[in-house]
Write a protein that holds these residues in place. Structure first.
Motif, short mmCIF file in Angstrom:
data_model
loop_
_atom_site.label_atom_id
_atom_site.label_comp_id
_atom_site.label_asym_id
_atom_site.label_seq_id
_atom_site.Cartn_x
_atom_site.Cartn_y
_atom_site.Cartn_z
N ILE A 4 0.84 -1.20 0.00
CA ILE A 4 0.00 0.00 0.00
C ILE A 4 0.88 1.25 0.00
N ALA A 5 1.96 1.23 0.78
CA ALA A 5 2.89 2.36 0.80
C ALA A 5 3.47 2.58 -0.60
N GLY A 6 3.78 1.47 -1.29
CA GLY A 6 4.30 1.55 -2.66
C GLY A 6 3.31 2.23 -3.59
N ILE A 8 1.04 4.41 -2.69
CA ILE A 8 1.00 5.83 -2.30
C ILE A 8 2.18 6.57 -2.93
N PHE A 9 3.37 5.97 -2.84
CA PHE A 9 4.56 6.59 -3.44
C PHE A 9 4.35 6.80 -4.94
N ALA A 10 3.74 5.80 -5.60
CA ALA A 10 3.52 5.89 -7.05
C ALA A 10 2.57 7.03 -7.39
N VAL A 11 1.48 7.19 -6.60
CA VAL A 11 0.51 8.26 -6.84
C VAL A 11 1.15 9.63 -6.60
N LEU A 12 1.96 9.75 -5.55
CA LEU A 12 2.66 11.02 -5.28
C LEU A 12 3.58 11.37 -6.45
N GLU A 13 4.28 10.35 -6.96
CA GLU A 13 5.21 10.57 -8.07
C GLU A 13 4.46 10.99 -9.34
N GLU A 14 3.36 10.28 -9.64
CA GLU A 14 2.55 10.59 -10.83
C GLU A 14 2.06 12.04 -10.81
N ASN A 15 1.75 12.53 -9.61
CA ASN A 15 1.19 13.88 -9.47
C ASN A 15 2.25 14.92 -9.11
N ASN A 16 3.51 14.54 -9.25
CA ASN A 16 4.64 15.44 -8.95
C ASN A 16 4.55 16.09 -7.56
N ILE A 17 4.20 15.27 -6.57
CA ILE A 17 4.15 15.74 -5.18
C ILE A 17 5.36 15.16 -4.45
N PRO A 18 6.33 15.99 -4.11
CA PRO A 18 7.51 15.45 -3.44
C PRO A 18 7.18 14.99 -2.01
N LEU A 19 7.57 13.76 -1.71
CA LEU A 19 7.35 13.23 -0.36
C LEU A 19 8.05 14.10 0.68
N SER A 20 9.14 14.73 0.30
CA SER A 20 9.88 15.57 1.24
C SER A 20 9.06 16.79 1.69
#
Length: 202
Positions: A4-6, A8-20
């Motif tokens: 599930i975390a993976g 979430i990371f993929a969706v953040l990346e697709e939408n150009n939202i930096p996890l930082s």
């Protein structure tokens, strides 16, 4: 949790939202989401320790209500009977016909944890409690097993008791504010201070 975390990371990346840039995460209290070592929140915190986890307010509210009711045997009996009435009438078209010809609303199944669903189940039960015994009496001549007949007689006795009437009125009064608070803290424009006020007033 890792899968599930993976996602979430993929969706953040697709939408150009930096996890930082993220500072908060909130989920229900299930172990796969909230687990301290292998839950989603732990996997996200491994990549960014600044992403604080807070459990879902609505889920926590539902769990509080559930645990509070579970320590009262009268409440357990009452919700068990609300469930029994729903299952008894819902499991047979003939019985459902008897019920719907006598009451102007449908019975609903109470959810084990969702308290807004409990209100939807308690309200029609409470509003028609005086007609339910009559509906059960009309079901007695139907082809019922001895076990079900015995359950029906027990249900007639319960639904005509003072305890049932008292519990119906009391739980509708308790569940109303819980449901209102639940809806308020889930609304799209909810703010943290507004949620605190709602939870404290509840």
């Amino acid at each position: 949790g890792e899968e599930i975390a993976g996602m979430i990371f993929a969706v953040l990346e697709e939408n150009n939202i930096p996890l930082s840039n993220c500072r908060g995460q909130g989920y229900d209290n299930a172990a796969n989401m909230s687990g301290e070592y292998n839950g989603v929140q732990a996997k996200i915190k491994e990549r960014n320790p600044l992403v604080m986890y807070s459990p879902c307010g609505c889920h926590s509210l539902n769990l509080c209500g559930n645990d509070a009711a579970d320590c009262c045997k009268e409440a357990i009996t009452f919700f068990g009977m609300v469930q029994w009435f729903y299952q008894f009438f819902h499991s047979s078209p003939k019985r459902w016909e008897i019920l719907t010809s006598a009451i102007d609303s449908s019975l609903h199944q109470p959810s084990p944890t969702r308290w807004s669903a409990k209100l939807k189940a308690v309200r029609p039960f409470k509003n028609n409690v005086h007609k339910l015994a009559s509906c059960l009496e009309q079901c007695l001549p139907l082809k019922l097993t001895p076990k079900v007949k015995s359950e029906v007689n027990g249900a007639i006795k319960y639904v005509t008791s003072f305890e049932c009437i008292l519990m119906s009125c009391m739980w509708e009064k308790i569940l109303g504010p819980i449901d209102a608070c639940n809806n308020a803290i889930q609304c799209r424009d909810a703010t943290l201070d507004g949620e605190v006020v709602n939870l404290e007033s509840c």
